[in-house]
Design a protein around this motif. Structure first.
Motif, short mmCIF file in Angstrom:
data_model
loop_
_atom_site.label_atom_id
_atom_site.label_comp_id
_atom_site.label_asym_id
_atom_site.label_seq_id
_atom_site.Cartn_x
_atom_site.Cartn_y
_atom_site.Cartn_z
N GLY A 191 0.81 -1.22 0.00
CA GLY A 191 0.00 0.00 0.00
C GLY A 191 0.83 1.26 0.00
O GLY A 191 0.42 2.28 0.54
N ARG A 192 2.01 1.19 -0.61
CA ARG A 192 2.93 2.34 -0.65
C ARG A 192 3.23 2.84 0.76
O ARG A 192 3.47 4.02 0.99
N GLY A 193 3.20 1.93 1.73
CA GLY A 193 3.53 2.27 3.10
C GLY A 193 2.41 2.90 3.90
O GLY A 193 2.52 3.09 5.11
N ALA A 194 1.29 3.19 3.25
CA ALA A 194 0.22 3.93 3.92
C ALA A 194 -0.47 3.10 5.00
O ALA A 194 -1.11 3.65 5.90
N ASP A 195 -0.36 1.78 4.91
CA ASP A 195 -1.07 0.93 5.86
C ASP A 195 -0.21 0.55 7.07
O ASP A 195 -0.69 -0.15 7.98
N PHE A 196 1.04 1.01 7.10
CA PHE A 196 1.94 0.55 8.15
C PHE A 196 1.46 0.94 9.55
O PHE A 196 1.52 0.14 10.48
N ASP A 197 1.00 2.19 9.70
CA ASP A 197 0.53 2.62 11.02
C ASP A 197 -0.63 1.77 11.51
O ASP A 197 -0.73 1.45 12.70
N ALA A 198 -1.48 1.37 10.57
CA ALA A 198 -2.69 0.63 10.94
C ALA A 198 -2.38 -0.78 11.45
O ALA A 198 -3.17 -1.34 12.21
N VAL A 199 -1.25 -1.33 11.04
CA VAL A 199 -0.92 -2.69 11.48
C VAL A 199 0.21 -2.70 12.51
O VAL A 199 0.70 -3.77 12.87
N SER A 200 0.61 -1.53 12.97
CA SER A 200 1.76 -1.45 13.87
C SER A 200 1.54 -2.21 15.17
O SER A 200 2.47 -2.82 15.72
N ARG A 204 3.97 -5.15 16.52
CA ARG A 204 4.66 -5.15 17.81
C ARG A 204 4.39 -6.44 18.58
O ARG A 204 5.30 -7.04 19.17
N ARG A 205 3.15 -6.87 18.57
CA ARG A 205 2.80 -8.08 19.32
C ARG A 205 3.50 -9.31 18.76
O ARG A 205 3.91 -10.20 19.51
N LEU A 206 3.64 -9.37 17.45
CA LEU A 206 4.26 -10.52 16.81
C LEU A 206 5.76 -10.38 16.64
O LEU A 206 6.41 -11.27 16.09
N GLU A 207 6.30 -9.23 17.11
CA GLU A 207 7.72 -8.93 16.96
C GLU A 207 8.14 -9.03 15.49
O GLU A 207 9.14 -9.67 15.14
N ALA A 208 7.34 -8.39 14.66
CA ALA A 208 7.57 -8.38 13.22
C ALA A 208 7.53 -6.94 12.73
O ALA A 208 7.17 -6.02 13.47
N THR A 209 7.91 -6.73 11.49
CA THR A 209 7.78 -5.41 10.90
C THR A 209 6.37 -5.26 10.33
O THR A 209 5.71 -6.26 10.00
N PRO A 210 5.88 -4.02 10.18
CA PRO A 210 4.58 -3.84 9.54
C PRO A 210 4.53 -4.46 8.14
O PRO A 210 3.50 -5.04 7.74
#
Length: 272
Positions: A191-200, A204-210
Motif C-alpha cells: 500500500g505504498r507504506g500507507a497501511d503501516f501505522d494501521a498494522v503497527s 509489535r505483538r508478533l515482533e515483526a515489521t509492519p
C-alpha cells in the motif's frame, strides 16, 4: 526456508512470494536480483515498461541456480497491442532478457479504448503453444475484460496481477479470479507504506515489521505477492514473512482496513 508454491490452471507451479523490480535502476538490477536469489527468492517480476529486463536476464544467466528453479515474469506494454505488435514485443523482451524461454508473460493493461486486448491475448496463446513462454496471464484486468477473454477465446489467464493492499483489498475481483481459476497476484502489496501505522500494533505483538504483517496477510488469503525492494535487509525481512502466522482476528482486523483506496490508474480508463 521452504518456498510455498502455487499451482496455476495450466498445471505449472509458481512461487507464492516474489520480488518485483519496478523502479530499480537498470544498472543496479542484476545485482539486486542476484541478492534476491541469495535471500531465497525464485520468482522475479519484471516488465518491458520497467526498462531493466537486461539486468534481470543477466542475473538469471549468471546464477548457479538451475534455470528450471527460477520463475521469470515479464509484461507486454500498451503500445504493443494487436497480434503482430504483440509478437514483436515478445521477441524484443526475450532479446533483452537473453533467455531461451519465459515462465509467465502478461498483458500489462487491457487498454479498453484500443479494443485490442482479445486479439493480443490470442497472440499470447500462440506464444504459449509454441513453447517460448510457459504460462500466460494478464495484469490490471477487471471482470468484464476477463470474461470477454474467456468467452471469445476459451483460454483462461493463469494469473491476474492487480493493485491490492489492505486499503484496496479488491474482494470482488479476487472472487472473480478464484471462480475462473485465476491466481490473484498483488502489486503495490504494501500500500505504498500507507497501511503501516494501521498494522503497527499487530507487528509489535508478533515482533515483526509492519511490512511482514501485510505480506503475511496476502499469503494468508492465498494471494501471490511481489513486494519490490533493492535493499538486501528489506528483501530478507520480506522473505521472512513466509514464517509469520496471523490469527483469524489479525486477518479480520486487516480486512477491515479496506477503504477502496486505489492509488494507481483505473484499468477501465488507462490508455498507456
Amino acid at each position: 526456508m521452504q518456498q510455498p508454491m502455487m499451482t496455476l490452471n495450466d498445471g505449472r507451479k509458481m512461487p507464492q512470494l516474489g520480488l518485483g523490480v519496478w523502479k530499480i535502476p537498470a544498472e543496479e538490477t542484476a545485482g539486486v536480483v542476484a541478492e534476491a536469489f541469495g535471500n531465497g527468492y525464485r520468482l522475479i517480476d519484471g516488465a518491458k515498461l520497467y526498462g531493466n529486463e537486461e539486468g534481470l536476464g543477466q542475473a538469471v544467466r549468471d546464477t548457479d541456480i538451475p534455470r528450471e528453479e527460477i520463475f521469470v515474469t515479464s509484461k507486454l506494454w500498451a503500445d504493443h497491442h494487436g497480434r503482430d505488435k504483440a509478437l514483436r514485443g515478445f521477441d524484443a523482451t526475450m532479446e533483452r532478457l537473453g533467455l531461451e524461454y519465459l515462465d509467465l508473460y502478461l498483458i500489462h493493461w487491457p487498454v479498453p479504448a484500443q479494443d485490442l486486448y482479445v486479439e493480443t491475448w490470442r497472440a499470447l496463446v500462440e506464444l504459449r503453444d509454441s513453447g517460448r513462454v510457459k504460462s500466460i496471464g494478464v495484469a490490471n484486468f477487471h471482470e468484464p475484460h476477463l470474461r470477454r477473454l474467456v468467452d471469445e477465446t476459451g483460454t483462461v489467464p493463469a494469473v491476474n496481477q492487480i493493485e491490492l493492499h489492505p486499503a484496496f483489498a479488491q474482494t470482488h475481483l479476487r472472487g472473480v479470479n478464484k471462480n475462473l481459476g485465476i491466481i490473484t497476484q498483488s502489486w503495490a502489496p504494501l500500500g505504498r507504506g500507507a497501511d503501516f501505522d494501521a498494522v503497527s500494533g499487530i507487528a509489535r505483538r508478533l515482533e515483526a515489521t509492519p511490512g511482514q504483517v501485510i505480506i503475511a496477510w496476502h499469503l494468508a488469503h492465498g494471494l501471490s505477492v511481489i513486494p519490490k525492494s533493492s535493499n538486501p535487509e528489506r528483501q530478507r525481512q520480506n522473505f521472512a514473512a513466509l514464517e509469520l502466522r496471523l490469527s483469524d482476528a489479525d486477518i479480520a482486523a486487516i480486512d477491515a482496513l479496506d477503504r477502496d483506496n486505489r492509488t494507481g490508474p483505473n484499468p477501465d480508463e488507462f490508455t498507456g
